[in-house]
Design a protein around this motif. Structure first.
Motif, PDB file in Angstrom:
ATOM      1  N   TYR A 186      58.317  36.094  56.516  1.00  0.00           N
ATOM      2  CA  TYR A 186      58.209  35.507  57.959  1.00  0.00           C
ATOM      3  C   TYR A 186      59.655  35.666  58.484  1.00  0.00           C
ATOM      4  O   TYR A 186      59.920  36.286  59.542  1.00  0.00           O
ATOM      5  N   GLY A 187      60.793  35.366  57.719  1.00  0.00           N
ATOM      6  CA  GLY A 187      62.069  35.567  58.339  1.00  0.00           C
ATOM      7  C   GLY A 187      62.283  37.102  58.604  1.00  0.00           C
ATOM      8  O   GLY A 187      63.060  37.388  59.640  1.00  0.00           O
ATOM      9  N   PHE A 208      74.624  27.912  61.329  1.00  0.00           N
ATOM     10  CA  PHE A 208      74.096  26.521  61.686  1.00  0.00           C
ATOM     11  C   PHE A 208      72.465  26.442  61.854  1.00  0.00           C
ATOM     12  O   PHE A 208      71.954  25.429  61.894  1.00  0.00           O
ATOM     13  N   LYS A 209      71.885  27.779  62.127  1.00  0.00           N
ATOM     14  CA  LYS A 209      70.664  27.758  62.481  1.00  0.00           C
ATOM     15  C   LYS A 209      69.887  27.209  61.023  1.00  0.00           C
ATOM     16  O   LYS A 209      68.662  26.280  61.380  1.00  0.00           O
ATOM     17  N   PRO A 210      69.907  27.560  60.154  1.00  0.00           N
ATOM     18  CA  PRO A 210      69.556  27.138  58.838  1.00  0.00           C
ATOM     19  C   PRO A 210      69.467  25.961  58.558  1.00  0.00           C
ATOM     20  O   PRO A 210      68.681  25.035  58.129  1.00  0.00           O
ATOM     21  N   ALA A 211      70.877  25.441  58.709  1.00  0.00           N
ATOM     22  CA  ALA A 211      71.383  23.886  58.409  1.00  0.00           C
ATOM     23  C   ALA A 211      70.273  23.151  59.451  1.00  0.00           C
ATOM     24  O   ALA A 211      70.022  21.900  59.116  1.00  0.00           O
ATOM     25  N   PHE A 214      66.735  22.824  58.402  1.00  0.00           N
ATOM     26  CA  PHE A 214      66.512  21.690  57.230  1.00  0.00           C
ATOM     27  C   PHE A 214      66.706  20.331  57.749  1.00  0.00           C
ATOM     28  O   PHE A 214      65.796  19.629  57.316  1.00  0.00           O
ATOM     29  N   PHE A 215      67.760  19.885  58.414  1.00  0.00           N
ATOM     30  CA  PHE A 215      67.987  18.613  59.039  1.00  0.00           C
ATOM     31  C   PHE A 215      66.701  18.113  59.914  1.00  0.00           C
ATOM     32  O   PHE A 215      66.138  17.249  60.036  1.00  0.00           O
ATOM     33  N   HIS A 216      66.186  19.200  60.822  1.00  0.00           N
ATOM     34  CA  HIS A 216      65.160  19.016  61.789  1.00  0.00           C
ATOM     35  C   HIS A 216      63.969  18.438  60.631  1.00  0.00           C
ATOM     36  O   HIS A 216      63.178  17.462  61.089  1.00  0.00           O
ATOM     37  N   HIS A 217      63.552  19.373  59.892  1.00  0.00           N
ATOM     38  CA  HIS A 217      62.394  19.145  59.026  1.00  0.00           C
ATOM     39  C   HIS A 217      62.424  17.914  58.023  1.00  0.00           C
ATOM     40  O   HIS A 217      61.480  17.068  58.038  1.00  0.00           O
ATOM     41  N   ASN A 237      61.639  26.489  54.238  1.00  0.00           N
ATOM     42  CA  ASN A 237      61.809  26.808  55.873  1.00  0.00           C
ATOM     43  C   ASN A 237      63.080  27.359  56.326  1.00  0.00           C
ATOM     44  O   ASN A 237      63.322  28.255  57.131  1.00  0.00           O
ATOM     45  N   ALA A 238      64.221  26.479  55.825  1.00  0.00           N
ATOM     46  CA  ALA A 238      65.750  27.038  56.220  1.00  0.00           C
ATOM     47  C   ALA A 238      66.052  28.189  55.672  1.00  0.00           C
ATOM     48  O   ALA A 238      66.564  29.175  56.489  1.00  0.00           O
ATOM     49  N   LEU A 239      65.615  28.527  54.501  1.00  0.00           N
ATOM     50  CA  LEU A 239      65.925  29.653  53.771  1.00  0.00           C
ATOM     51  C   LEU A 239      65.087  30.820  54.535  1.00  0.00           C
ATOM     52  O   LEU A 239      65.693  31.884  54.956  1.00  0.00           O
TER      53      LEU A 239
END
Length: 264
Positions: A186-187, A208-211, A214-217, A237-239
């Motif tokens: 998907y990425g 920052f987007k992957p971080a 992770f924080f969001h989920h 999901n962050a990966l």
């Protein structure tokens, strides 16, 4: 006066879906036709579908999710379409609600389904998926997939939409490697989508987007309450986001190289 039963076409796209597709097909045998578009599976998926008495399977090369689903939609002979992913299952109560809905002179031309996410054989209650919903039932004559997205495709609907009460079961996580493979795929597709839209790579997004994902989920969407399952899903999901920006950087480099090679 009795009226004829409204017919439903069930559609699925597949690629190497053994372990998922069997449950999916079994749950949609109530449909008047089942059409599966397979992008040349190598794990026995095509052979399983080919001998299934209720399935018409068509092999078609995969370009992206939107193109493959648009091709599948053209194969349906009925106006009402139930379009599932291969790892989704329609429970009995939802089957009954679907049949009642399409036979009930509804004014809506499409319906959202909420989904119950399964981590192997246990429910994933949080981690960002608790309010997830998707179009799964709609009239072919009133809807089409947008060509602006090639992953997590968007359905454009000409008319009003409703929401069914019963939930679709989504077996999203079979194993760590399987889910990781999905997120990376998907990425890469999202990177192509961004590249075609001329979105530029930057290191801020890469870091920052992957971080943030992770924080969001895990924190904001309460993945912490799912325990180890929440950590795993949030990380993968962050990966997927990390892969998106790494792939976008690669695409830009390839494009720059091609440009310099053709310069006089």
């Amino acid at each position: 006066m009795s009226y004829p039963k409204t017919k439903i076409s069930a559609l699925v796209i597949t690629y190497n879906e053994m372990g998922y597709i069997e449950k999916c097909i079994e749950s949609i045998t109530f449909a008047d036709e089942i059409i599966v578009v397979d992008s040349y599976s190598t794990d026995g998926t095509y052979e399983y579908l080919k001998i299934h008495p209720k399935v018409k399977v068509i092999q078609h090369p995969f370009a992206n999710f939107t193109a493959q689903k648009s091709f599948a939609l053209k194969q349906a002979t009925n106006d009402w379409v139930l379009f599932l992913d291969a790892d989704e299952v329609v429970p009995r109560k939802l089957r009954e609600e679907i049949v009642e809905t399409v036979n009930g002179n509804t004014e809506h031309v499409a319906f959202w389904f909420y989904r119950k996410f399964m981590f192997k054989n246990s429910v994933l209650n949080f981690s960002g998926w608790q309010t997830d919903k998707n179009y799964r039932l709609f009239r072919k004559s009133k809807a089409k997939f947008s060509d602006k997205k090639i992953v997590h495709e968007t359905l454009n609907v000409d008319g009003t939409s409703g929401i069914l009460k019963e939930k679709l079961t989504h077996y999203c996580y079979k194993s760590y490697e399987d889910y990781k493979s999905k997120m990376l795929k998907y990425g890469r597709l999202k990177a192509k989508e961004a590249f075609y839209r001329e979105n530029r790579f930057n290191y801020f997004s890469l870091i920052f987007k992957p971080a943030w994902k992770f924080f969001h989920h895990y924190i904001l969407r309460l993945g912490i309450l799912d325990g180890k399952k929440g950590i795993t899903i949030s990380y993968l999901n962050a990966l997927g986001d990390l892969e998106r920006y790494r792939e976008l950087k690669k695409l830009e480099k390839k494009n720059e190289l091609a440009y310099y090679l053709v310069m006089p």
